[in-house]
Design a protein around this motif. Sequence first.
Motif, PDB file in Angstrom:
ATOM      1  N   UNK A   1      25.376 -23.703  21.224  1.00  0.00           N
ATOM      2  CA  UNK A   1      24.580 -23.641  20.015  1.00  0.00           C
ATOM      3  C   UNK A   1      23.915 -24.981  19.723  1.00  0.00           C
ATOM      4  N   UNK A   2      24.596 -26.069  20.073  1.00  0.00           N
ATOM      5  CA  UNK A   2      23.981 -27.383  19.874  1.00  0.00           C
ATOM      6  C   UNK A   2      22.693 -27.484  20.684  1.00  0.00           C
ATOM      7  N   UNK A   3      22.723 -26.990  21.927  1.00  0.00           N
ATOM      8  CA  UNK A   3      21.534 -27.039  22.786  1.00  0.00           C
ATOM      9  C   UNK A   3      20.430 -26.153  22.237  1.00  0.00           C
ATOM     10  N   UNK A   4      20.797 -24.951  21.774  1.00  0.00           N
ATOM     11  CA  UNK A   4      19.795 -24.038  21.187  1.00  0.00           C
ATOM     12  C   UNK A   4      19.137 -24.700  19.984  1.00  0.00           C
ATOM     13  N   UNK A   5      19.942 -25.310  19.128  1.00  0.00           N
ATOM     14  CA  UNK A   5      19.388 -25.975  17.947  1.00  0.00           C
ATOM     15  C   UNK A   5      18.550 -27.191  18.316  1.00  0.00           C
ATOM     16  N   UNK A   7      16.764 -27.423  21.149  1.00  0.00           N
ATOM     17  CA  UNK A   7      15.541 -26.909  21.764  1.00  0.00           C
ATOM     18  C   UNK A   7      14.624 -26.182  20.783  1.00  0.00           C
ATOM     19  N   UNK A   8      15.199 -25.425  19.861  1.00  0.00           N
ATOM     20  CA  UNK A   8      14.406 -24.561  19.001  1.00  0.00           C
ATOM     21  C   UNK A   8      14.437 -24.949  17.530  1.00  0.00           C
ATOM     22  N   UNK A   9      15.132 -26.000  17.212  1.00  0.00           N
ATOM     23  CA  UNK A   9      15.210 -26.435  15.829  1.00  0.00           C
ATOM     24  C   UNK A   9      16.478 -25.941  15.169  1.00  0.00           C
ATOM     25  N   UNK A  10      16.906 -26.602  14.120  1.00  0.00           N
ATOM     26  CA  UNK A  10      18.155 -26.223  13.447  1.00  0.00           C
ATOM     27  C   UNK A  10      18.007 -24.911  12.677  1.00  0.00           C
ATOM     28  N   UNK A  11      19.144 -24.318  12.361  1.00  0.00           N
ATOM     29  CA  UNK A  11      19.135 -23.132  11.510  1.00  0.00           C
ATOM     30  C   UNK A  11      19.630 -21.871  12.175  1.00  0.00           C
ATOM     31  N   UNK A  12      20.102 -21.945  13.399  1.00  0.00           N
ATOM     32  CA  UNK A  12      20.620 -20.752  14.069  1.00  0.00           C
ATOM     33  C   UNK A  12      22.129 -20.683  13.877  1.00  0.00           C
ATOM     34  N   UNK A  15      24.348 -17.621  18.802  1.00  0.00           N
ATOM     35  CA  UNK A  15      23.476 -17.508  19.962  1.00  0.00           C
ATOM     36  C   UNK A  15      22.428 -16.405  19.772  1.00  0.00           C
ATOM     37  N   UNK A  16      22.859 -15.257  19.278  1.00  0.00           N
ATOM     38  CA  UNK A  16      21.950 -14.119  19.100  1.00  0.00           C
ATOM     39  C   UNK A  16      20.894 -14.397  18.035  1.00  0.00           C
ATOM     40  N   UNK A  17      21.214 -15.226  17.074  1.00  0.00           N
ATOM     41  CA  UNK A  17      20.301 -15.527  15.975  1.00  0.00           C
ATOM     42  C   UNK A  17      18.973 -16.073  16.478  1.00  0.00           C
ATOM     43  N   UNK A  18      19.007 -16.857  17.541  1.00  0.00           N
ATOM     44  CA  UNK A  18      17.783 -17.414  18.113  1.00  0.00           C
ATOM     45  C   UNK A  18      16.866 -16.292  18.605  1.00  0.00           C
ATOM     46  N   UNK A  19      17.418 -15.325  19.319  1.00  0.00           N
ATOM     47  CA  UNK A  19      16.629 -14.169  19.770  1.00  0.00           C
ATOM     48  C   UNK A  19      16.097 -13.381  18.578  1.00  0.00           C
TER      49      UNK A  19
END
Length: 196
Positions: A1-5, A7-12, A15-19
């Motif tokens: 989740x740290x990597x997702x946040x 790459x795509x910005x904070x607030x997820x 993991x599924x929230x990004x999609x």
Amino acid sequence: METVNELFGPGYDDYLDCYDQHGLLGERSVLAHDVHPTDRELQRLAATGTVISHCPTSNASLGSGLFPMRRHLDAGVRLALGSDVCAGTGFSLLKEGLQAYFAQQLLAGVGVPLTAAHLLWLATRAGAHGLGLGDEVGDLSVGKAFDAVWVRPAEGSTLAVNLQHAVDEPDAVARVFALGTPGDVAQVWVAGSPLL
């Protein structure tokens, strides 16, 4: 989740929230694996009709965990068998079905005791439904495209001998999943046309 946040910005939240926030969930979406879902993710997958492609040889190869099939089914998440060849061992849904069976056995009381009928469903009809093609393919009903695989093992092979001793059709299907290989496929048809 740290990597997702990152790459795509904070607030997820997960993991599924990004999609989800990018509009990538829905009845036409197929996501692979989902070995470690949260309850919230399962609820969202079910609510959106998103399909999970269970790729058990990949999960075993990566050591990423055992697919919690019961949790998915209890939550109403649609699923089917898939083959992830990036980490998996090939395209054979016979092999994937057998590995799915083993994985659920390893989960003991929380796994789903899969039968040959379950494996056949997951490898055929469930996949057709997951791709939105359930009215066109997925079984041998009249009016559907003839998509089929003819399993015909070599005479005297382990599978051939086993099939001679099958007690009924479900037992024969179980033996095909347990022992069948791509080498046992004599013919494949897609929309009635032979491919081999």
